[in-house]
Write a protein that holds these residues in place. Structure first.
Motif, PDB file in Angstrom:
ATOM      1  N   ASP A 264       0.741  -1.339   0.078  1.00 60.21           N
ATOM      2  CA  ASP A 264      -0.056  -0.043  -0.113  1.00 60.21           C
ATOM      3  C   ASP A 264       0.957   1.309   0.110  1.00 60.21           C
ATOM      4  N   ASP A 265       1.740   1.233   0.803  1.00 60.56           N
ATOM      5  CA  ASP A 265       2.731   2.409   0.998  1.00 60.56           C
ATOM      6  C   ASP A 265       4.014   2.399   1.664  1.00 60.56           C
ATOM      7  N   GLU A 266       4.780   3.199   1.944  1.00 62.87           N
ATOM      8  CA  GLU A 266       6.079   3.033   2.311  1.00 62.87           C
ATOM      9  C   GLU A 266       6.436   2.306   3.701  1.00 62.87           C
ATOM     10  N   LYS A 267       5.168   2.550   4.556  1.00 62.26           N
ATOM     11  CA  LYS A 267       5.190   2.021   5.806  1.00 62.26           C
ATOM     12  C   LYS A 267       5.115   0.530   5.948  1.00 62.26           C
ATOM     13  N   GLU A 268       4.769  -0.113   4.627  1.00 58.19           N
ATOM     14  CA  GLU A 268       4.664  -1.551   4.716  1.00 58.19           C
ATOM     15  C   GLU A 268       5.891  -2.220   4.270  1.00 58.19           C
ATOM     16  N   ARG A 269       7.041  -1.316   3.915  1.00 61.96           N
ATOM     17  CA  ARG A 269       8.257  -2.209   3.577  1.00 61.96           C
ATOM     18  C   ARG A 269       8.780  -3.072   4.746  1.00 61.96           C
ATOM     19  N   GLN A 270       9.554  -3.880   4.381  1.00 60.77           N
ATOM     20  CA  GLN A 270      10.220  -4.750   5.322  1.00 60.77           C
ATOM     21  C   GLN A 270      11.732  -5.037   4.853  1.00 60.77           C
ATOM     22  N   VAL A 271      12.485  -4.958   5.911  1.00 63.88           N
ATOM     23  CA  VAL A 271      13.897  -5.035   5.700  1.00 63.88           C
ATOM     24  C   VAL A 271      14.393  -6.613   5.586  1.00 63.88           C
ATOM     25  N   THR A 273      18.046  -9.497   4.074  1.00 62.56           N
ATOM     26  CA  THR A 273      19.212  -9.850   3.814  1.00 62.56           C
ATOM     27  C   THR A 273      19.091 -10.947   2.945  1.00 62.56           C
ATOM     28  N   SER A 274      20.125 -11.063   1.995  1.00 64.07           N
ATOM     29  CA  SER A 274      20.323 -12.168   1.120  1.00 64.07           C
ATOM     30  C   SER A 274      21.687 -12.256   0.454  1.00 64.07           C
ATOM     31  N   LYS A 275      22.102 -13.386   0.328  1.00 62.77           N
ATOM     32  CA  LYS A 275      23.289 -13.723  -0.169  1.00 62.77           C
ATOM     33  C   LYS A 275      23.333 -13.611  -2.033  1.00 62.77           C
ATOM     34  N   ALA A 276      22.252 -13.572  -2.460  1.00 55.42           N
ATOM     35  CA  ALA A 276      22.162 -13.384  -3.743  1.00 55.42           C
ATOM     36  C   ALA A 276      22.139 -12.161  -4.082  1.00 55.42           C
ATOM     37  N   GLU A 277      22.025 -11.939  -5.632  1.00 51.59           N
ATOM     38  CA  GLU A 277      22.198 -10.438  -6.271  1.00 51.59           C
ATOM     39  C   GLU A 277      20.774 -10.114  -6.294  1.00 51.59           C
ATOM     40  N   VAL A 278      20.322  -9.286  -5.533  1.00 51.06           N
ATOM     41  CA  VAL A 278      18.863  -9.148  -5.549  1.00 51.06           C
ATOM     42  C   VAL A 278      18.579  -7.549  -6.033  1.00 51.06           C
ATOM     43  N   ASP A 279      17.624  -7.508  -6.912  1.00 51.80           N
ATOM     44  CA  ASP A 279      17.264  -6.191  -7.353  1.00 51.80           C
ATOM     45  C   ASP A 279      15.500  -6.080  -6.861  1.00 51.80           C
ATOM     46  N   TRP A 280      15.210  -5.364  -5.803  1.00 55.07           N
ATOM     47  CA  TRP A 280      14.036  -5.429  -5.015  1.00 55.07           C
ATOM     48  C   TRP A 280      13.272  -4.119  -5.377  1.00 55.07           C
ATOM     49  N   ASN A 281      12.124  -4.291  -6.117  1.00 58.09           N
ATOM     50  CA  ASN A 281      11.384  -3.179  -6.354  1.00 58.09           C
ATOM     51  C   ASN A 281       9.948  -3.033  -5.590  1.00 58.09           C
ATOM     52  N   TRP A 282       9.982  -2.173  -4.810  1.00 59.68           N
ATOM     53  CA  TRP A 282       8.670  -1.736  -4.310  1.00 59.68           C
ATOM     54  C   TRP A 282       7.669  -0.933  -4.859  1.00 59.68           C
ATOM     55  N   LEU A 283       6.460  -1.559  -5.106  1.00 59.56           N
ATOM     56  CA  LEU A 283       5.450  -0.855  -5.918  1.00 59.56           C
ATOM     57  C   LEU A 283       4.180  -0.364  -5.240  1.00 59.56           C
ATOM     58  N   TYR A 284       4.097   0.816  -4.914  1.00 63.97           N
ATOM     59  CA  TYR A 284       2.810   1.371  -4.020  1.00 63.97           C
ATOM     60  C   TYR A 284       1.527   1.685  -4.788  1.00 63.97           C
ATOM     61  N   ARG A 285       0.505   1.126  -4.015  1.00 62.90           N
ATOM     62  CA  ARG A 285      -0.676   1.600  -4.339  1.00 62.90           C
ATOM     63  C   ARG A 285      -1.375   2.747  -4.133  1.00 62.90           C
ATOM     64  N   HIS A 286      -0.888   3.276  -3.139  1.00 60.44           N
ATOM     65  CA  HIS A 286      -1.295   4.511  -2.406  1.00 60.44           C
ATOM     66  C   HIS A 286      -2.641   4.664  -2.153  1.00 60.44           C
ATOM     67  N   GLY A 287      -3.554   3.776  -1.617  1.00 56.04           N
ATOM     68  CA  GLY A 287      -4.803   3.582  -1.353  1.00 56.04           C
ATOM     69  C   GLY A 287      -5.736   2.967  -2.247  1.00 56.04           C
ATOM     70  N   PRO A 289      -7.574  -0.193  -3.903  1.00 56.37           N
ATOM     71  CA  PRO A 289      -7.761  -1.401  -3.268  1.00 56.37           C
ATOM     72  C   PRO A 289      -6.662  -2.503  -3.987  1.00 56.37           C
ATOM     73  N   ALA A 290      -6.258  -3.582  -3.020  1.00 60.00           N
ATOM     74  CA  ALA A 290      -5.312  -4.695  -3.746  1.00 60.00           C
ATOM     75  C   ALA A 290      -6.007  -5.375  -4.755  1.00 60.00           C
ATOM     76  N   GLY A 291      -5.226  -5.700  -5.714  1.00 58.42           N
ATOM     77  CA  GLY A 291      -5.760  -6.642  -6.990  1.00 58.42           C
ATOM     78  C   GLY A 291      -6.375  -5.601  -7.914  1.00 58.42           C
ATOM     79  N   THR A 292      -6.497  -4.231  -7.953  1.00 62.44           N
ATOM     80  CA  THR A 292      -6.933  -3.445  -8.878  1.00 62.44           C
ATOM     81  C   THR A 292      -6.021  -2.332  -9.620  1.00 62.44           C
ATOM     82  N   SER A 293      -4.750  -2.312  -9.061  1.00 64.13           N
ATOM     83  CA  SER A 293      -3.816  -1.354  -9.421  1.00 64.13           C
ATOM     84  C   SER A 293      -3.105  -1.700 -10.745  1.00 64.13           C
ATOM     85  N   GLY A 294      -3.048  -3.013 -11.090  1.00 65.29           N
ATOM     86  CA  GLY A 294      -2.215  -3.545 -12.238  1.00 65.29           C
ATOM     87  C   GLY A 294      -0.737  -3.031 -12.315  1.00 65.29           C
ATOM     88  N   LEU A 295      -0.336  -2.894 -10.804  1.00 62.18           N
ATOM     89  CA  LEU A 295       1.414  -2.617 -11.119  1.00 62.18           C
ATOM     90  C   LEU A 295       2.039  -3.963 -11.437  1.00 62.18           C
TER      91      LEU A 295
END
Length: 354
Positions: A264-271, A273-287, A289-295
């Motif tokens: 939903d927003d930045e407050k839902e991010r979690q920290v 660690t990984s040994k793999a090479e990770v490219d993590w992309n957070w996608l924010y709906r900003h209010g 409803p889940a399942g409707t954003s198409g992100l």
């Protein structure tokens, strides 16, 4: 080494049941037709459904006892579903054919619960016995939520057909699938993370929100291991976040992972660690409803796919959204079914939670 089991049952039209298995499971695994038989291949094993001499026959080969038990139960339950006959009498031969008690049933008690983010709550459960087996057999479990903590639980068992017999009536337990986010063998504890959905008749979210120290819970599993690959792509909403975080943390060095995580927003991010090479992309709906954003679909459509050799793709989100993404990845991106695992973790508009 694969563990094997087989069964057969006399039916008026066994070929129709083979067709039903083919149609139902073709969406989820690789299936090949060979005359009156259908062969399937999955990460956890393989098998054959066939029709001959007025009988429907099934043979399955699985990587572990837990997986074999689950697939036998699934086959037995679908034979009944597809025929509409609850009186069918058949037996399994092979590994585990005499089992009546569920070998993958565990019991535990809630130790504590707390919020990780505004919408994600962690429940810590102490396992009565078998914590080593529970943490070594896969990512996912089915939790059994008691209708009344004041009553003695009636746990499930196996029928002679291999189907799981669940408690009914006032003893019936709600069943929901969750990922073991983490565990501690020394303490004998596991962590389960619950998305705090809004709505009625959501036993999983209700349990996560209200579970208190001492509450009893049943657990069936585990299952669902991450396939070995060189390059991974994960995409999912909050319901898939515990699975994606655990898989990311368990990947070894030398692996490459791209993640598209819708929250939903930045407050839902979690920290993590990984040994793999990770490219993590957070996608924010900003209010929205889940399942409707198409992100998720938009991100995967833009992803640079460099062939599919050594690739594994995991998608976990709302059921219809997951189906649309799977179709898009096959039709537009050209990904074969064998590299893609798509899971509909919840259903929009239904009283369903994860």
């Amino acid at each position: 080494m694969l563990l094997s089991a087989q069964t057969s049952v006399a039916l008026p039209d066994p070929s129709a049941i083979v067709d039903a298995f083919h149609e139902h499971f073709a969406e989820y695994m690789t299936m090949t037709r060979d005359g009156a038989a259908v062969h399937f291949e999955a990460d956890y094993g393989n098998g054959t459904f066939g029709a001959e001499d007025g009988r429907f026959a099934a043979r399955i080969n699985c990587v572990s006892e837990n997986v074999l038990l689950s697939v036998k139960a699934m086959v037995a339950e679908h034979i009944v579903e597809f025929t509409g006959d609850t009186s069918l009498d058949f037996r399994w031969e092979g590994h585990g054919s005499e089992l009546r008690e569920l070998p993958n049933l565990f019991t535990g008690r809630v130790v504590r619960a707390y919020n990780l983010t505004p919408r994600m709550r962690r429940v810590v459960i102490a396992i009565d016995k078998g914590i080593e087996r529970l943490l070594s057999g896969g990512l996912h479990i089915r939790i059994l939520i008691l209708p009344d903590q004041a009553r003695a639980p009636v746990w499930p068992h196996l029928s002679k057909t291999g189907a799981i017999v669940w408690a009914q009536g006032e003893d019936e337990q709600a069943r929901r699938v969750y990922t073991i986010r983490s565990g501690d063998i020394a303490r004998g504890e596991i962590d389960l993370d619950f998305v705090m959905h809004e709505g009625d008749s959501m036993p999983g979210a209700h349990f996560g929100a209200t579970a208190g120290a001492g509450d009893i819970v049943g657990i069936v599993g585990p299952g669902g291991e991450l396939p070995d690959a060189e390059t991974y792509v994960f995409a999912g909403d909050e319901t898939a976040l515990p699975a994606m975080l655990r898989m990311a943390q368990e990947l070894p060095a030398g692996k490459s992972l791209t993640v598209y995580a819708e929250i939903d927003d930045e407050k839902e991010r979690q920290v993590f660690t990984s040994k793999a090479e990770v490219d993590w992309n957070w996608l924010y709906r900003h209010g929205k409803p889940a399942g409707t954003s198409g992100l998720l679909e938009q991100s995967l459509r833009r992803h640079a796919w460099n062939g599919h050799k050594g690739l594994h793709v995991f998608v976990g989100c709302e059921k219809n959204e997951a189906r649309a993404i799977k179709k898009m990845l096959g039709d537009d991106s050209g990904l074969p079914k064998s590299v893609l695992h798509s899971a509909g973790y919840w259903v929009k508009g239904a009283n369903d939670d994860h």
